[in-house]
Design an enzyme around this catalytic site. Structure first.
Site, PDB file in Angstrom:
ATOM      1  N   ASP A  73     -24.871   4.349 -22.533  1.00 48.90           N
ATOM      2  CA  ASP A  73     -25.512   3.052 -22.754  1.00 48.90           C
ATOM      3  C   ASP A  73     -25.946   2.522 -21.393  1.00 48.90           C
ATOM      4  OD1 ASP A  73     -26.254   0.493 -23.925  1.00 48.90           O
ATOM      5  OD2 ASP A  73     -24.884   0.967 -25.571  1.00 48.90           O
ATOM      6  N   ASP A  74     -26.184   1.228 -21.287  1.00 45.44           N
ATOM      7  CA  ASP A  74     -26.671   0.661 -20.038  1.00 45.44           C
ATOM      8  C   ASP A  74     -25.677   0.908 -18.896  1.00 45.44           C
ATOM      9  OD1 ASP A  74     -28.894  -0.521 -21.411  1.00 45.44           O
ATOM     10  OD2 ASP A  74     -27.550  -2.128 -22.081  1.00 45.44           O
TER      11      ASP A  74
END
Length: 475
Positions: free
Chosen positions: A260-261
């Site tokens: 993810d980020d």
């Protein structure tokens, strides 16, 4: 984005070469001071030291050490007052299986280079805690959430560091149960500190978190430096570093591979975040290296209902990552994302360089206020070189509330394949100069020179870490 095996190998090799010197430099933590002593960096040095083995710890990878960690922290908490001198818990070489445990104030958790703290796969060890008030519920599920592996609340002067020892969340079990919808509660994080002041996380490696890796929330004066974070790029929600309703944050010299980020700045979710009203602000990110094929190097939101402002990022490297900077919000979020300054990015193999999303379809419930329209303004990007790009930008504001004050200068995005429309823009307004390929019409306002970037020094950059010596306790 489909990549040839050779292209992917070359990209990863380039990234590893970029990161190798940083990782090697911190492999054994701060330099030894001689005479059987080593040193660590902390806001204040600790007068009292204990080893996990003093409390019955067994580093065989199968014996539970939850009680040992709890007992050690409880013992050292007697020194947690301002006049107590503080305590350091030393984790020797070995594999130390444990369930969640909390830290105390004026405290250092120090990991030997060959120490591995292993998150237990016995779910009975993971107790349930309340949801965050600014979220109103767990992110995965309505209701409570599993505790984080290493946690703490209302703390002052806390350090997690070492000679690049490892904290392994053993997340595969959690990811599998999440995908199969077999979890009743939201997954815990690897490290979460709440309502705390002066927190330093440095010179450790974090791997296989059940979900987010580092989550400071409702806290201030946070430093994360020299940290390596590794998770399979398909693992769900394994964000790297997520300051949430936090002020005065410094993230630097970190290497993150994530599902993810790599960094996501947040401040609460819809009506719950609006009611809590605690922004994230005065945040600096520098010398970050990121790999995240499905997410962003730096994301702002989507949970941003307390507001986000004064974010400064520079000297960023990314390979095989979906977007460099992404702003995520929606009607119902309210608040603002403003005064975001980014410069000096080197990017290779990107789906987008810039992305803004004003219709992010994620809400805690159906009680959000449709009149709570977020404001996005004063966003500056400059001095960016990107190769192997699919689309230069996808910028989607909110109809009737366009994202304003966007400035882009000295940016070159080399497309992997020629495209008729390399930019997609709706409901955005701004200026640009020296941008290739030419930006969309709403961003073609004339601009002379560089975009704004603050020249003042943030207070978090004035936080001084002392070099503290200690003798390794006998095991």
């Amino acid at each position: 984005m489909a990549l040839s095996p050779l292209h992917l190998i070359r990209s990863v090799c380039v990234l590893l070469l970029v990161a190798a010197s940083t990782v090697a430099a911190r492999r054994n933590g701060p330099p030894a001071s001689g005479g059987g002593q080593s040193v660590y960096l902390a806001p204040s040095c600790r007068e009292h030291t204990a080893s996990l083995t003093d409390f019955g710890g067994v580093g065989d990878g199968t014996t539970s050490n939850t009680k040992a960690f709890m007992s050690a922290v409880e013992h050292l908490s007697q020194y947690s007052g301002e006049s107590g001198g503080g305590g350091m818990l030393y984790v020797p070489a070995g594999k130390w299986l444990t369930g969640p445990f909390n830290l105390t104030s004026h405290f250092t958790l120090y990991l030997h280079s060959d120490a591995v703290i292993l998150g237990s796969t016995d779910m009975s060890e993971w107790h349930i805690i309340d949801p965050l008030p600014s979220y109103g519920r767990g992110r995965d599920k309505i209701g409570g959430r599993y505790a984080s592996l290493i946690g703490g609340s209302n703390l002052t002067d806390v350090v997690i560091t070492g000679a690049n020892g490892t904290i392994d969340g053993q997340g595969a079990m959690w990811w599998s149960k999440f995908h199969k919808n077999q979890l009743k509660y939201t997954r815990g994080y690897l490290i979460e500190v709440m309502h705390s002041d002066t927190v330093v996380i440095s010179n450790v490696t974090l791997v296989n978190s059940p979900a987010w890796n580092i989550h400071p929330v409702y806290s201030s004066n946070i430093v994360v430096q020299g940290v390596t974070i590794l998770a399979p790029t398909h693992s769900p929600n394994t964000d790297g570093i997520n300051p949430d309703s936090c002020s005065h944050v410094r993230i630097e010299d970190c290497y993150i591979v994530s599902g993810d980020d790599c960094v996501a700045i947040k401040s609460g979710w819809d009506e719950y975040g609006i009611a809590y009203g605690m922004p994230s602000e005065h945040i600096v990110v520098r010398r970050l290296t990121c790999v995240s094929p499905t997410s962003a190097v730096i994301a702002l939101g989507s949970e941003m209902s307390g507001g986000i402002s004064d974010v400064r990022a520079e000297d960023i490297t990314a390979v095989n990552t979906e977007s460099a900077v992404r702003i995520k919000t929606a009607v119902g979020r309210g608040a603002y994302v403003r005064d975001v300054f980014v410069r000096g990015m080197s990017l290779d193999t990107m789906k987008w360089v810039f992305r803004m999303t004003g219709n992010y379809k994620s809400h805690p419930d159906d009680k959000y206020d449709p009149n709570a329209v977020p404001v996005v303004e004063n966003i500056s990007y400059q001095d960016i070189v990107a190769t192997g790009v699919t689309i230069a930008a996808r910028l989607e504001g909110i109809q009737g509330a366009p994202f304003r004050g966007i400035c882009i200068s000295n940016v070159t995005a080399t497309l992997a394949k020629s495209r008729k429309y390399p930019w997609t823009c709706t409901d955005v307004e701004g200026v640009s100069a020296g941008v290739t390929p030419a930006p969309c019409q709403p961003l073609q306002g004339a601009h002379d020179g560089a975009c704004p970037f603050p020249t003042d020094t943030l207070p978090i950059d004035q936080l001084v870490l002392q070099q503290c010596a200690y003798s390794v306790p006998s095991s």
